[in-house]
Design a protein around this motif. Structure first.
Motif, PDB file in Angstrom:
ATOM      1  N   PRO A 285       0.526  -1.141   0.280  1.00 32.01           N
ATOM      2  CA  PRO A 285      -0.289   0.289   0.068  1.00 32.01           C
ATOM      3  C   PRO A 285       0.770   1.434   0.351  1.00 32.01           C
ATOM      4  CG  PRO A 285      -1.151  -1.469   1.077  1.00 32.01           C
ATOM      5  CD  PRO A 285       0.086  -2.335   1.010  1.00 32.01           C
ATOM      6  N   MET A 286       1.888   1.588   1.043  1.00 28.48           N
ATOM      7  CA  MET A 286       2.653   2.508   0.893  1.00 28.48           C
ATOM      8  C   MET A 286       3.748   3.075  -0.717  1.00 28.48           C
ATOM      9  SD  MET A 286       3.114   4.347   3.839  1.00 28.48           S
ATOM     10  CE  MET A 286       4.274   4.997   3.093  1.00 28.48           C
ATOM     11  N   ALA A 287       3.800   1.496  -0.535  1.00 28.72           N
ATOM     12  CA  ALA A 287       4.424   1.271  -2.448  1.00 28.72           C
ATOM     13  C   ALA A 287       3.890   2.181  -3.080  1.00 28.72           C
ATOM     14  CB  ALA A 287       5.275   0.346  -2.755  1.00 28.72           C
ATOM     15  N   ALA A 288       2.061   1.731  -3.522  1.00 29.15           N
ATOM     16  CA  ALA A 288       1.833   1.890  -4.409  1.00 29.15           C
ATOM     17  C   ALA A 288       0.840   3.401  -4.153  1.00 29.15           C
ATOM     18  CB  ALA A 288      -0.078   1.346  -4.452  1.00 29.15           C
ATOM     19  N   PHE A 289       1.199   4.216  -3.471  1.00 28.83           N
ATOM     20  CA  PHE A 289       0.386   5.345  -2.749  1.00 28.83           C
ATOM     21  C   PHE A 289       2.028   6.428  -3.389  1.00 28.83           C
ATOM     22  CE2 PHE A 289       0.345   9.524   0.084  1.00 28.83           C
ATOM     23  CZ  PHE A 289      -0.977  10.130  -0.720  1.00 28.83           C
ATOM     24  N   THR A 290       3.044   5.705  -2.747  1.00 26.59           N
ATOM     25  CA  THR A 290       3.855   6.768  -3.604  1.00 26.59           C
ATOM     26  C   THR A 290       4.479   6.453  -4.871  1.00 26.59           C
ATOM     27  OG1 THR A 290       5.143   5.347  -1.374  1.00 26.59           O
ATOM     28  CG2 THR A 290       6.862   6.600  -3.228  1.00 26.59           C
ATOM     29  N   THR A 291       3.736   5.290  -5.245  1.00 25.44           N
ATOM     30  CA  THR A 291       4.372   6.059  -7.158  1.00 25.44           C
ATOM     31  C   THR A 291       3.446   6.110  -7.103  1.00 25.44           C
ATOM     32  OG1 THR A 291       4.771   3.025  -6.835  1.00 25.44           O
ATOM     33  CG2 THR A 291       4.313   4.263  -9.232  1.00 25.44           C
ATOM     34  N   PHE A 292       1.348   6.694  -7.611  1.00 30.30           N
ATOM     35  CA  PHE A 292       0.939   7.384  -7.733  1.00 30.30           C
ATOM     36  C   PHE A 292       1.100   8.828  -7.234  1.00 30.30           C
ATOM     37  CE2 PHE A 292      -4.076   8.253  -7.174  1.00 30.30           C
ATOM     38  CZ  PHE A 292      -4.012   8.502  -8.755  1.00 30.30           C
ATOM     39  N   THR A 293       1.627   9.209  -6.245  1.00 30.87           N
ATOM     40  CA  THR A 293       2.504  10.476  -5.774  1.00 30.87           C
ATOM     41  C   THR A 293       3.469  11.421  -6.278  1.00 30.87           C
ATOM     42  OG1 THR A 293       1.788  10.012  -3.799  1.00 30.87           O
ATOM     43  CG2 THR A 293       2.546  12.426  -3.705  1.00 30.87           C
ATOM     44  N   LEU A 294       4.245  10.334  -6.980  1.00 33.66           N
ATOM     45  CA  LEU A 294       5.140  10.389  -7.828  1.00 33.66           C
ATOM     46  C   LEU A 294       4.432  10.681  -9.467  1.00 33.66           C
ATOM     47  CD1 LEU A 294       7.814   8.169  -6.858  1.00 33.66           C
ATOM     48  CD2 LEU A 294       8.343  10.608  -6.929  1.00 33.66           C
ATOM     49  N   PRO A 300       0.607  18.105 -15.457  1.00 33.49           N
ATOM     50  CA  PRO A 300       0.127  19.298 -15.069  1.00 33.49           C
ATOM     51  C   PRO A 300      -0.439  19.680 -13.999  1.00 33.49           C
ATOM     52  CG  PRO A 300      -0.734  18.502 -17.305  1.00 33.49           C
ATOM     53  CD  PRO A 300      -0.415  17.347 -16.534  1.00 33.49           C
ATOM     54  N   ASN A 301       0.721  20.945 -13.196  1.00 36.80           N
ATOM     55  CA  ASN A 301      -0.105  21.609 -11.773  1.00 36.80           C
ATOM     56  C   ASN A 301       0.243  20.961 -10.404  1.00 36.80           C
ATOM     57  OD1 ASN A 301      -0.935  24.269 -14.026  1.00 36.80           O
ATOM     58  ND2 ASN A 301      -3.522  22.576 -13.341  1.00 36.80           N
ATOM     59  N   GLY A 302       0.511  19.621 -11.008  1.00 40.39           N
ATOM     60  CA  GLY A 302       1.117  18.583  -9.653  1.00 40.39           C
ATOM     61  C   GLY A 302       2.891  19.030  -9.487  1.00 40.39           C
ATOM     62  N   GLY A 303       3.266  19.966  -9.512  1.00 38.50           N
ATOM     63  CA  GLY A 303       4.805  20.113  -9.226  1.00 38.50           C
ATOM     64  C   GLY A 303       4.860  20.114  -7.207  1.00 38.50           C
ATOM     65  N   TRP A 304       3.733  20.716  -7.116  1.00 38.82           N
ATOM     66  CA  TRP A 304       3.444  21.237  -6.076  1.00 38.82           C
ATOM     67  C   TRP A 304       3.830  19.514  -4.677  1.00 38.82           C
ATOM     68  CZ3 TRP A 304      -0.192  18.826  -2.864  1.00 38.82           C
ATOM     69  CH2 TRP A 304      -1.553  18.188  -3.631  1.00 38.82           C
ATOM     70  N   LEU A 305       3.695  18.468  -5.811  1.00 46.41           N
ATOM     71  CA  LEU A 305       3.722  17.132  -5.209  1.00 46.41           C
ATOM     72  C   LEU A 305       4.963  16.314  -5.015  1.00 46.41           C
ATOM     73  CD1 LEU A 305       0.270  15.118  -5.925  1.00 46.41           C
ATOM     74  CD2 LEU A 305       1.032  16.003  -3.458  1.00 46.41           C
ATOM     75  N   HIS A 306       6.035  18.010  -5.763  1.00 43.75           N
ATOM     76  CA  HIS A 306       7.225  16.996  -5.680  1.00 43.75           C
ATOM     77  C   HIS A 306       8.032  16.651  -4.655  1.00 43.75           C
ATOM     78  CE1 HIS A 306      11.169  17.062  -8.698  1.00 43.75           C
ATOM     79  NE2 HIS A 306      11.935  16.497  -7.493  1.00 43.75           N
ATOM     80  N   LEU A 307       8.258  17.645  -3.941  1.00 44.52           N
ATOM     81  CA  LEU A 307       8.539  17.259  -2.403  1.00 44.52           C
ATOM     82  C   LEU A 307       8.052  16.111  -1.590  1.00 44.52           C
ATOM     83  CD1 LEU A 307      11.040  18.463  -0.271  1.00 44.52           C
ATOM     84  CD2 LEU A 307       9.578  19.636   0.510  1.00 44.52           C
ATOM     85  N   PRO A 308       6.869  16.199  -1.605  1.00 48.70           N
ATOM     86  CA  PRO A 308       6.167  15.766  -1.217  1.00 48.70           C
ATOM     87  C   PRO A 308       6.751  13.833  -1.040  1.00 48.70           C
ATOM     88  CG  PRO A 308       4.982  17.171  -0.845  1.00 48.70           C
ATOM     89  CD  PRO A 308       6.191  17.413  -1.636  1.00 48.70           C
TER      90      PRO A 308
END
Length: 341
Positions: A285-294, A300-308
């Protein structure tokens, strides 16, 4: 001549075979965790370049190694401990873990497709075959599990024993587009994805009804709450493969993020539990959420998620390494392949 007496102590091999009675299908969660970590690092190639590619390849090979070892162990178990296998099939909770085998096949095939597709016609054929085997077995496992719930002779669906573990068959179906689209089986992969998309909200409703009627899950089941992260995360990644409007994908990320915050409330209960195989419920689950967030950090407009996303990748990597070390330690000291308490 005196005949030497047989040793009163069983040999190491005999003890190992006896311990296989407790090798439940849930052990394939290790393959799922490492496959998920490989996917996460491969998604981070745009950020870390060849380093991420190398780490993703190492994680994928390690997942394949675990898979081979577990398959060999399961073959020995089926021969030497058939009653233990039958008990898993009858168990009100463990039966759902039967789907972890085809899910592992699908994940490994998807990794192979991502890494090697197009490099050789022979390899492409092999990868397509392996993916199809995993896909068909996953559909069969899902039908068997749901059919068991509907059958009085199979025990029916017991709400008191309902846990997020029952999401596992759903996870395999929503995985289908990740590999199926690229190998030219988009129609079949989309149809299989639809099965998971149908069952996910049904099971989620049943889970909250169970909590409302029977109270919180037992403390030892707290890690299974992390499984609720998987359907929205994998659905989002699969929807991207199917070229749906990006707004629907952000909707899935919002749902996944909510469940990420929700499962965070269970961390205290999880830390209070002695380490066991159930802790591997955190890994995929953590790997799946991490992959999705990456992936969404690159939208587009997702650059704010780069650091998280980078923080999540670091946390997930340390988590799976820690789980692996604790598993090795537990096996060496005989604390894992033992009867449930």
């Amino acid at each position: 001549m005196n005949t030497p007496l047989a040793s009163p102590h069983p040999s190491r091999l005999a003890r190992a075979v006896a311990a296989l009675a407790y090798l439940s299908p849930a052990w394939f969660a290790l393959v799922m965790g490492w496959s998920g970590l490989a996917q996460a690092w491969l998604r981070a190639v745009d950020v870390f370049g060849d380093t991420a590619l190398s780490l993703g390849l190492v994680a994928a090979l390690f997942a394949l190694l675990i898979f081979v070892v577990l398959c060999l162990a399961c073959i020995v178990r089926l021969s030497a401990q058939p009653d233990a296998v039958a008990a898993d099939l009858r168990h009100p909770v463990r039966h759902a873990f039967m789907a972890t085998l085809p899910i592992s096949i699908l994940l490994l095939a998807s990794l192979g497709i991502q890494l090697f597709w197009g490099t050789s016609p022979t390899l492409d054929t092999a990868l397509r075959f392996v993916w199809c085997v995993g896909s068909v077995l996953e559909i069969a496992a899902t039908a068997w599990v749901v059919g068991r719930w509907l059958s009085p002779s199979g025990g029916g669906l017991q709400l008191a024993t309902f846990t997020p573990v029952f999401f596992i068959p759903v996870v395999g179906n929503v995985l289908a587009p990740l590999g199926g689209v690229r190998i030219g089986l988009e129609s079949w992969a989309t149809a299989q994805f639809g099965v998971g998309l149908l069952l996910w909200p049904v099971l989620l409703t049943l889970l909250f009804v169970r909590v409302a009627q029977a109270g919180p899950l037992p403390a030892r089941m707290a890690p299974t709450w992390f499984i609720t992260l998987v359907p929205p995360s994998i659905c989002g990644l699969s929807l991207l493969q199917l070229d749906v409007p990006l707004g629907l994908v952000w909707l899935m990320w919002g749902i996944a993020c909510f469940f990420f915050l929700l499962v965070g409330t269970q961390l205290t209960a999880i830390r209070e539990q002695a380490f066991g195989l159930g802790h591997w419920g955190l890994s995929f689950p953590m790997a799946a959420f991490t992959t999705f967030t990456l992936r969404m950090s690159q939208a587009p407009n997702g650059g704010w998620l780069h650091l998280p996303a980078i923080v999540l990748l670091a946390v997930t990597s340390l988590l799976i390494l820690g789980l692996t070390l604790n598993t090795w330690h537990g096996l060496r000291h005989g604390r894992l392949l033992v009867p449930e308490t």
